[in-house]
Design an enzyme around this catalytic site. Structure first.
Site, PDB file in Angstrom:
ATOM      1  CD  GLU A 134     -15.594 -13.492  -2.503  1.00  0.00           C
ATOM      2  OE1 GLU A 134     -15.115 -14.516  -2.177  1.00  0.00           O
ATOM      3  OE2 GLU A 134     -14.432 -12.584  -2.845  1.00  0.00           O
ATOM      4  CB  CYS A 147     -17.603  -4.684  -7.707  1.00  0.00           C
ATOM      5  SG  CYS A 147     -15.691  -3.990  -6.804  1.00  0.00           S
ATOM      6  CB  CYS A 154      -3.528  -7.898  -5.029  1.00  0.00           C
ATOM      7  SG  CYS A 154      -2.692  -6.132  -5.766  1.00  0.00           S
ATOM      8  CB  CYS A 158      -2.898  -1.379   0.424  1.00  0.00           C
ATOM      9  SG  CYS A 158      -2.364  -0.650  -1.839  1.00  0.00           S
ATOM     10  CB  CYS A 161      -6.151  -4.098   0.152  1.00  0.00           C
ATOM     11  SG  CYS A 161      -7.392  -5.571  -1.010  1.00  0.00           S
ATOM     12  CD  GLU A 219      -3.730  -1.281  -9.839  1.00  0.00           C
ATOM     13  OE1 GLU A 219      -4.175  -0.548  -8.626  1.00  0.00           O
ATOM     14  OE2 GLU A 219      -3.831  -0.967 -11.202  1.00  0.00           O
ATOM     15  CB  SER A 250     -10.648   1.650  -8.809  1.00  0.00           C
ATOM     16  OG  SER A 250      -9.584   1.530  -7.359  1.00  0.00           O
ATOM     17  CB  SER A 272      -6.774   3.154  -3.981  1.00  0.00           C
ATOM     18  OG  SER A 272      -7.416   2.387  -4.670  1.00  0.00           O
ATOM     19  CG  HIS A 274      -5.833   4.904   0.149  1.00  0.00           C
ATOM     20  ND1 HIS A 274      -7.316   4.833   0.537  1.00  0.00           N
ATOM     21  CD2 HIS A 274      -5.796   3.908  -0.144  1.00  0.00           C
ATOM     22  CE1 HIS A 274      -7.981   4.339  -0.337  1.00  0.00           C
ATOM     23  NE2 HIS A 274      -6.892   3.579  -0.524  1.00  0.00           N
ATOM     24  CB  CYS A 392     -14.338  -1.566  -0.248  1.00  0.00           C
ATOM     25  SG  CYS A 392     -14.773  -0.647  -1.528  1.00  0.00           S
TER      26      CYS A 392
HETATM   27  N1  SAH Z   1      -6.412  -2.507  -7.006  1.00  0.00           N
HETATM   28  C1  SAH Z   1      -7.575  -1.236  -7.103  1.00  0.00           C
HETATM   29  C2  SAH Z   1      -9.071  -1.656  -7.312  1.00  0.00           C
HETATM   30  C3  SAH Z   1      -8.875  -2.576  -6.513  1.00  0.00           C
HETATM   31  S1  SAH Z   1      -9.637  -2.094  -5.115  1.00  0.00           S
HETATM   32  C4  SAH Z   1      -7.149   0.234  -6.574  1.00  0.00           C
HETATM   33  O1  SAH Z   1      -5.710  -0.406  -5.251  1.00  0.00           O
HETATM   34  O2  SAH Z   1      -7.729   0.866  -6.631  1.00  0.00           O
HETATM   35  C5  SAH Z   1     -10.558  -0.420  -4.877  1.00  0.00           C
HETATM   36  C6  SAH Z   1     -10.797  -0.301  -4.107  1.00  0.00           C
HETATM   37  O3  SAH Z   1     -11.131  -0.392  -2.404  1.00  0.00           O
HETATM   38  C7  SAH Z   1      -9.668   0.511  -3.543  1.00  0.00           C
HETATM   39  O4  SAH Z   1     -10.071   2.376  -2.916  1.00  0.00           O
HETATM   40  C8  SAH Z   1      -8.890   0.075  -2.021  1.00  0.00           C
HETATM   41  O5  SAH Z   1      -7.676   1.250  -1.576  1.00  0.00           O
HETATM   42  C9  SAH Z   1     -10.117   0.150  -1.374  1.00  0.00           C
HETATM   43  N2  SAH Z   1     -10.111  -1.149  -0.097  1.00  0.00           N
HETATM   44  C10 SAH Z   1      -9.141  -1.985  -0.007  1.00  0.00           C
HETATM   45  N3  SAH Z   1      -9.647  -2.493   1.410  1.00  0.00           N
HETATM   46  C11 SAH Z   1      -9.946  -2.227   2.165  1.00  0.00           C
HETATM   47  C12 SAH Z   1     -10.671  -2.238   2.710  1.00  0.00           C
HETATM   48  N4  SAH Z   1     -10.637  -2.722   3.963  1.00  0.00           N
HETATM   49  N5  SAH Z   1     -11.636  -1.271   3.396  1.00  0.00           N
HETATM   50  C13 SAH Z   1     -12.362  -0.285   2.392  1.00  0.00           C
HETATM   51  N6  SAH Z   1     -11.477  -0.086   1.533  1.00  0.00           N
HETATM   52  C14 SAH Z   1     -10.705  -0.894   1.416  1.00  0.00           C
HETATM   53 FE1  SF4 Z   2      -4.033  -4.820  -4.677  1.00  0.00          FE
HETATM   54 FE2  SF4 Z   2      -5.852  -2.673  -4.737  1.00  0.00          FE
HETATM   55 FE3  SF4 Z   2      -5.810  -4.657  -2.845  1.00  0.00          FE
HETATM   56 FE4  SF4 Z   2      -3.596  -2.366  -3.335  1.00  0.00          FE
HETATM   57  S1  SF4 Z   2      -5.933  -1.714  -2.960  1.00  0.00           S
HETATM   58  S2  SF4 Z   2      -3.255  -4.885  -2.126  1.00  0.00           S
HETATM   59  S3  SF4 Z   2      -3.800  -2.770  -5.342  1.00  0.00           S
HETATM   60  S4  SF4 Z   2      -6.607  -4.824  -4.530  1.00  0.00           S
END
Ligand code: SAH
Ligand code: SF4
Length: 440
Positions: A134, A147, A154, A158, A161, A219, A250, A272, A274, A392
């Site tokens: 997507e 985006c 992945c 996390c 996510c 990632e 990112s 990222s 957090h 996100c």
């Molecule tokens: N893997 C990379 C890029 C993809 S995630 C990374 O982790 O940076 C892109 C962004 O979306 C990251 O900052 C991630 O922490 C955030 N994200 C992931 N799941 C989310 C959620 N459920 N709500 C809000 N932000 C989220």
């Molecule tokens: Fe992968 Fe980024 Fe999601 Fe973490 S936040 S699981 S690194 S896509």
């Protein structure tokens, strides 16, 4: 909330209710033949080699590469038939073994806020079956941000996510990463000599895709070579021309590759974050166990080109009762001292089965106020495209579609959250300010 209707895919108008458009009604490009080598995503040396292989003489190679580069990246060509400044004979030879077409477009969804989501299908390439990815377009008055995904699934997990719940299926190739940008420009009519629909939500002036963020699935620093090549092609001034300052990578924190990408590409960087201590970050962003905060922040301090004009973005997802206290805000400000930084507070976007909840709006405001007073213009990122699951962390491929019962529950939750947000924002004019900041 999501009522799927069909309308011709060539219509770009922004709907009043989310719309899902049946494809391939609007897919005018040839079907991708996986047995042919795609010239999209090759760098100039690779293209030169490809030209030699179809008999182009050495002294003509540079000129042919420049022509093809222009057709693919400036004009958005998807067929050799369009390359009218090359002989029919050469085009036929290339067509036998190469392609320049886009991947299959499975669906297009358009949110009421103008956000668009495209579902693309790529050949298996070792994954056993075709993969789906997507890509999301987020427009506002000044910029259009795309985006882009770098992996299917992945390797990391996390806890907040949705993508993290899906195992890595495979890395995307440079071709597939670039394809996401080319399809977006194609679907938005954002190539020269195309007539855009005046009802679409796009920036008021200039190109429609002005910024790229590697924030989709995956990632990017775990798919280093392909991501690097794709970023260099995107930012090439004789092609897609999105300047390096407007291409943001990112990462959850692969420290050695942060240093490499800074030196070898020089793109903008988003981290990222957090969490403000290793114990919590080990849990939320498990890669922290390998590269803890001290090392991560050091790589930010020394990131090439970082300055007040080119700040690093720190993403911070607001999780109720987990990382959203005033003490967390204090720690956050303290730990970023000395790093030219922007902070993006992202309200958590829920998904079925998640253990987390989004912080209460009052708490998000209290947190944001503290950070603002400490000197950070830290807009709370308005979730975009929630009605089409484009926000996100909600990206996940078609292969893992939600069950209807989960989807209905989630939609009710999102609506309640949105009502809460709107009632809190009503009248304080924050929306405009939020749009001022870079998406990344
Ligand atoms: N893997 C990379 C890029 C993809 S995630 C990374 O982790 O940076 C892109 C962004 O979306 C990251 O900052 C991630 O922490 C955030 N994200 C992931 N799941 C989310 C959620 N459920 N709500 C809000 N932000 C989220
Ligand atoms: Fe992968 Fe980024 Fe999601 Fe973490 S936040 S699981 S690194 S896509």
């Amino acid at each position: 909330m999501t009522h799927a209707t069909t309308q011709p895919a060539t219509t770009l108008s922004t709907p009043t209710a989310p719309v899902e458009i049946a494809i391939p009604q609007g897919q005018k490009w040839p079907t991708l033949d996986p047995d042919k080598l795609n010239l999209v995503g090759m760098d100039r040396d690779e293209l030169g080699e490809a030209m030699r292989r179809v008999g182009v003489a050495d002294k003509q190679v540079r000129m042919r590469v420049a022509q093809i580069w222009n057709w693919i990246y400036v004009r958005g060509a998807y067929s050799f038939d369009q390359m009218t400044n090359m002989s029919k004979d050469l085009r036929a030879k290339m067509n036998l073994v190469y392609t320049v077409t886009h991947p299959e477009l499975v669906a297009e969804q358009i949110s009421v806020d103008g956000t668009r989501k495209w579902l693309l299908r790529f050949p298996p390439r070792g994954a056993g079956r075709p993969v789906e990815v997507e890509t999301v377009y987020i427009p506002d008055n000044k910029r259009g941000t795309l985006c882009v995904s770098s992996q299917v699934g992945c390797t990391l997990n996390c806890t907040f996510c949705h993508t993290g719940t899906q195992k890595l299926v495979r890395n995307l190739t440079a071709e597939e990463i670039i394809a996401q940008l080319r399809v977006a420009r194609e679907m938005l009519n954002d190539f020269p000599e195309r007539e855009p629909d005046s009802n679409a939500i796009v920036p008021k002036t200039g190109r429609f895709v002005t910024n790229v963020v590697m924030m989709g699935m995956g990632e990017p620093l775990f798919n280093y070579d392909h991501v690097k090549q794709a970023m260099l092609i995107m930012s090439d001034g004789e092609g897609l021309s999105i300047s390096k300052r407007r291409v943001t990578l990112s990462t959850s924190g692969h420290v050695p590759n942060i240093e490499r990408i800074g030196a070898e590409v020089g793109c903008a960087l988003a981290i990222s974050l957090h969490a403000t201590n290793d114990t919590l970050r080990d849990e939320l962003v498990p890669i922290n166990k390998k590269w803890p905060l001290k090392e991560l922040l050091e790589s930010c301090r020394t990131y090439p080109g970082v300055s007040n004009a080119r700040r690093i973005t720190f993403e911070y997802v607001m999780l109720k009762g987990v990382n959203d206290s005033l003490e967390d805000a204090r720690q956050l400000v303290k730990m970023l001292r000395g790093i030219p930084a922007k902070i993006n507070l992202i309200p958590f976007n829920p998904w079925p089965g998640t253990q987390h909840e989004c912080s209460d709006w009052d708490q998000i405001e209290t947190f944001a106020d503290f950070i603002n007073r400490a000197g950070y213009a830290s807009p709370v990122r308005t979730p975009r495209g929630r009605d089409i699951f484009a926000a996100c962390g909600q990206l996940k491929s078609e292969t893992e579609r939600m069950r209807k019962v989960d989807r209905d529950r989630l939609e009710a939750e999102l609506e309640a959250l949105e009502r809460m947000r709107l009632s809190n924002l009503a009248g304080d004019g924050m929306d405009d300010d939020m749009e001022e900041e870079d998406v990344a």
